[in-house]
Motif scaffolding. Structure first.
Motif, mmCIF file in Angstrom:
data_model
loop_
_atom_site.group_PDB
_atom_site.id
_atom_site.type_symbol
_atom_site.label_atom_id
_atom_site.label_comp_id
_atom_site.label_asym_id
_atom_site.label_seq_id
_atom_site.Cartn_x
_atom_site.Cartn_y
_atom_site.Cartn_z
ATOM 1 N N LEU A 96 0.862 -1.181 0.000
ATOM 2 C CA LEU A 96 0.000 0.000 0.000
ATOM 3 C C LEU A 96 0.898 1.230 0.000
ATOM 4 O O LEU A 96 1.595 1.499 0.968
ATOM 5 N N ASP A 97 0.868 1.969 -1.100
ATOM 6 C CA ASP A 97 1.742 3.126 -1.256
ATOM 7 C C ASP A 97 1.068 4.433 -0.858
ATOM 8 O O ASP A 97 1.727 5.334 -0.336
ATOM 9 N N ILE A 98 -0.234 4.551 -1.133
ATOM 10 C CA ILE A 98 -0.947 5.805 -0.880
ATOM 11 C C ILE A 98 -2.304 5.492 -0.269
ATOM 12 O O ILE A 98 -3.052 4.666 -0.802
ATOM 13 N N LEU A 99 -2.609 6.148 0.833
ATOM 14 C CA LEU A 99 -3.941 6.079 1.436
ATOM 15 C C LEU A 99 -4.505 7.492 1.467
ATOM 16 O O LEU A 99 -3.928 8.388 2.088
ATOM 17 N N VAL A 100 -5.622 7.687 0.781
ATOM 18 C CA VAL A 100 -6.333 8.965 0.827
ATOM 19 C C VAL A 100 -7.613 8.726 1.607
ATOM 20 O O VAL A 100 -8.536 8.053 1.130
ATOM 21 N N ASP A 101 -7.669 9.268 2.807
ATOM 22 C CA ASP A 101 -8.771 9.011 3.738
ATOM 23 C C ASP A 101 -9.811 10.115 3.593
ATOM 24 O O ASP A 101 -9.770 11.143 4.274
ATOM 25 N N ASP A 102 -10.764 9.884 2.702
ATOM 26 C CA ASP A 102 -11.753 10.897 2.331
ATOM 27 C C ASP A 102 -13.158 10.532 2.796
ATOM 28 O O ASP A 102 -14.127 11.226 2.481
ATOM 29 N N VAL A 103 -13.299 9.456 3.541
ATOM 30 C CA VAL A 103 -14.637 9.005 3.933
ATOM 31 C C VAL A 103 -15.355 10.084 4.749
ATOM 32 O O VAL A 103 -14.758 10.775 5.568
ATOM 33 N N TRP A 104 -16.671 10.232 4.504
ATOM 34 C CA TRP A 104 -17.442 11.287 5.167
ATOM 35 C C TRP A 104 -18.861 10.792 5.424
ATOM 36 O O TRP A 104 -19.163 10.291 6.477
ATOM 37 N N GLY A 105 -19.764 10.932 4.483
ATOM 38 C CA GLY A 105 -21.120 10.416 4.667
ATOM 39 C C GLY A 105 -21.927 11.126 5.720
ATOM 40 O O GLY A 105 -22.715 10.498 6.441
ATOM 41 N N LEU A 145 0.195 -1.772 7.075
ATOM 42 C CA LEU A 145 0.764 -2.181 5.787
ATOM 43 C C LEU A 145 1.922 -1.266 5.412
ATOM 44 O O LEU A 145 2.962 -1.722 4.912
ATOM 45 N N MET A 146 1.758 0.037 5.640
ATOM 46 C CA MET A 146 2.821 1.000 5.321
ATOM 47 C C MET A 146 3.967 0.912 6.326
ATOM 48 O O MET A 146 5.137 1.021 5.948
ATOM 49 N N VAL A 147 3.637 0.740 7.587
ATOM 50 C CA VAL A 147 4.674 0.628 8.618
ATOM 51 C C VAL A 147 5.578 -0.560 8.317
ATOM 52 O O VAL A 147 6.815 -0.478 8.441
ATOM 53 N N ARG A 148 4.994 -1.647 7.882
ATOM 54 C CA ARG A 148 5.756 -2.858 7.578
ATOM 55 C C ARG A 148 6.728 -2.625 6.423
ATOM 56 O O ARG A 148 7.856 -3.119 6.446
ATOM 57 N N GLN A 149 6.289 -1.873 5.412
ATOM 58 C CA GLN A 149 7.167 -1.645 4.256
ATOM 59 C C GLN A 149 8.047 -0.403 4.411
ATOM 60 O O GLN A 149 8.896 -0.129 3.579
ATOM 61 N N LYS A 150 7.807 0.362 5.497
ATOM 62 C CA LYS A 150 8.579 1.573 5.804
ATOM 63 C C LYS A 150 8.545 2.602 4.679
ATOM 64 O O LYS A 150 9.558 3.205 4.313
ATOM 65 N N SER A 151 7.336 2.810 4.161
ATOM 66 C CA SER A 151 7.132 3.857 3.160
ATOM 67 C C SER A 151 5.637 4.067 2.983
ATOM 68 O O SER A 151 4.830 3.204 3.337
ATOM 69 N N GLY A 152 5.287 5.225 2.430
ATOM 70 C CA GLY A 152 3.887 5.478 2.142
ATOM 71 C C GLY A 152 3.530 6.942 2.264
ATOM 72 O O GLY A 152 4.290 7.752 2.814
ATOM 73 N N LEU A 153 2.378 7.267 1.725
ATOM 74 C CA LEU A 153 1.833 8.617 1.782
ATOM 75 C C LEU A 153 0.403 8.520 2.291
ATOM 76 O O LEU A 153 -0.416 7.798 1.717
ATOM 77 N N VAL A 154 0.107 9.216 3.384
ATOM 78 C CA VAL A 154 -1.224 9.216 3.990
ATOM 79 C C VAL A 154 -1.778 10.627 3.930
ATOM 80 O O VAL A 154 -1.143 11.572 4.410
ATOM 81 N N ILE A 155 -2.964 10.765 3.341
ATOM 82 C CA ILE A 155 -3.584 12.082 3.204
ATOM 83 C C ILE A 155 -4.977 12.044 3.819
ATOM 84 O O ILE A 155 -5.835 11.266 3.392
ATOM 85 N N GLU A 156 -5.171 12.867 4.840
ATOM 86 C CA GLU A 156 -6.482 13.019 5.456
ATOM 87 C C GLU A 156 -7.204 14.192 4.784
ATOM 88 O O GLU A 156 -6.637 15.282 4.643
ATOM 89 N N VAL A 157 -8.444 13.969 4.363
ATOM 90 C CA VAL A 157 -9.223 15.008 3.681
ATOM 91 C C VAL A 157 -10.266 15.563 4.639
ATOM 92 O O VAL A 157 -11.066 14.817 5.210
#
Length: 303
Positions: A96-105, A145-157
């Motif tokens: 998992l390289d990028i997580l964009v957390d945009d959930v709202w509802g 998943l990102m912690v395990r691979q020691k890389s990633g981009l997390v964006i909170e919307v």
């Protein structure tokens, strides 16, 4: 020809419509494999009862040049999110390289015309669950998943880049909480070589905003200005999507770590345009309109 996000694995939460859909498409256009997650499918609608579906978004990702994978997930359900994680483990080797957390509802639950004690408590609590607990569950299950691979981009919307209270306590609570969640995540993931930040759109022309609030379409959206003059500064969801695409391809993206930024600030740094070729600067417009010049401000000067 290779694309900058070829081989990258992405999860976008809340991707049935709005910013989530546009972000998925813009990342797909750069070659990403995008897990398009949300509650509305062709067989089942969410409580918002909107017609847009995750399957449609995934097809638009494919059309843009990426790989769209629709996965129905209710992010208030840990079981649903665990199934998503298992699918990523099985199909993407846990990458998992990028997580964009945009959930709202929560739009249908907002009561902007009432004081908190006058409103429906059940709606308020449901909004907090949809808008805050969903983010916490997504992060708790997907960050490993990102912690395990020691890389990633997390964006909170979120909505808004400042914490001044305007109206509707539950809405304010949710959107300010997401900013705080993003800052806390940034602090916790820094040792694991993960970049985390928070973003906001400006005055958003989402499908629901166009249809339900202004009674217009994207083609004649300017007719909505008669209802709200500030709608002249509105932007499509793709504007933020292009900002996130710019972040995802920036080799120095870590300079944004822990920051709260916006579609207009990202535009100033990366120079992209909205779909119509304009560059709406909601931040500059608001500052000039409300802090300095009052009514003597032409929105066209800020697009």
């Amino acid at each position: 020809m290779s694309k900058p996000l070829d081989g990258k694995v992405v999860v976008v939460t809340g991707a049935s419509r709005g910013c989530g859909r546009a972000i998925s498409i813009e990342l797909g256009a750069l070659g990403a494999t995008v897990h398009v997650t949300g509650r509305t499918t062709r067989e089942q609608r969410s409580e918002l009862n909107r017609p847009e579906t995750i399957e449609e978004t995934a097809e638009l990702v494919d059309k843009a040049g990426g790989v769209g994978i629709p996965v129905r997930v209710d992010f208030t359900s840990t079981a649903d999110v665990d199934r998503l994680v298992r699918r990523i483990e099985d199909e993407q080797d846990g990458r998992l390289d990028i997580l964009v957390d945009d959930v709202w509802g929560g739009d249908h639950l907002a009561e902007f015309d009432k004081k908190f004690w006058e409103g429906d408590l059940d709606k308020s609590l449901r909004m907090v669950r949809n808008g805050v607990e969903s983010h916490l569950i997504a992060l708790h299950r997907l960050l490993p998943l990102m912690v395990r691979q020691k890389s990633g981009l997390v964006i909170e919307v979120t909505d808004g880049d400042k914490d001044e209270f305007a109206a509707a306590l539950p809405y304010y609570l949710v959107k300010s909480a997401i900013r705080r969640i993003g800052e806390a995540v940034a602090a916790e993931v820094r040792p694991h070589k993960i970049t985390a930040l928070i973003v906001t759109p400006g005055f958003l022309r989402s499908e629901a905003m166009l249809e339900e609030h202004f009674g217009v379409t994207e083609e004649n959206w300017r007719d909505g200005i008669t209802k709200d003059e500030h709608f002249a500064m509105s932007e499509t969801p793709h504007y933020l999507g292009r900002g996130i695409a710019a972040l995802a391809t920036d080799p120095r993206v870590d300079r944004w770590h822990g920051k709260i930024t916006s579609s207009w600030e990202l535009m100033r740094n990366y120079g992209f345009t909205d779909l119509d070729g304009t560059r709406p600067d909601w931040g500059a417009y608001v500052e000039r309109r409300f802090d300095y010049a009052g009514d003597n401000v032409n929105p066209d000067d800020y697009r």
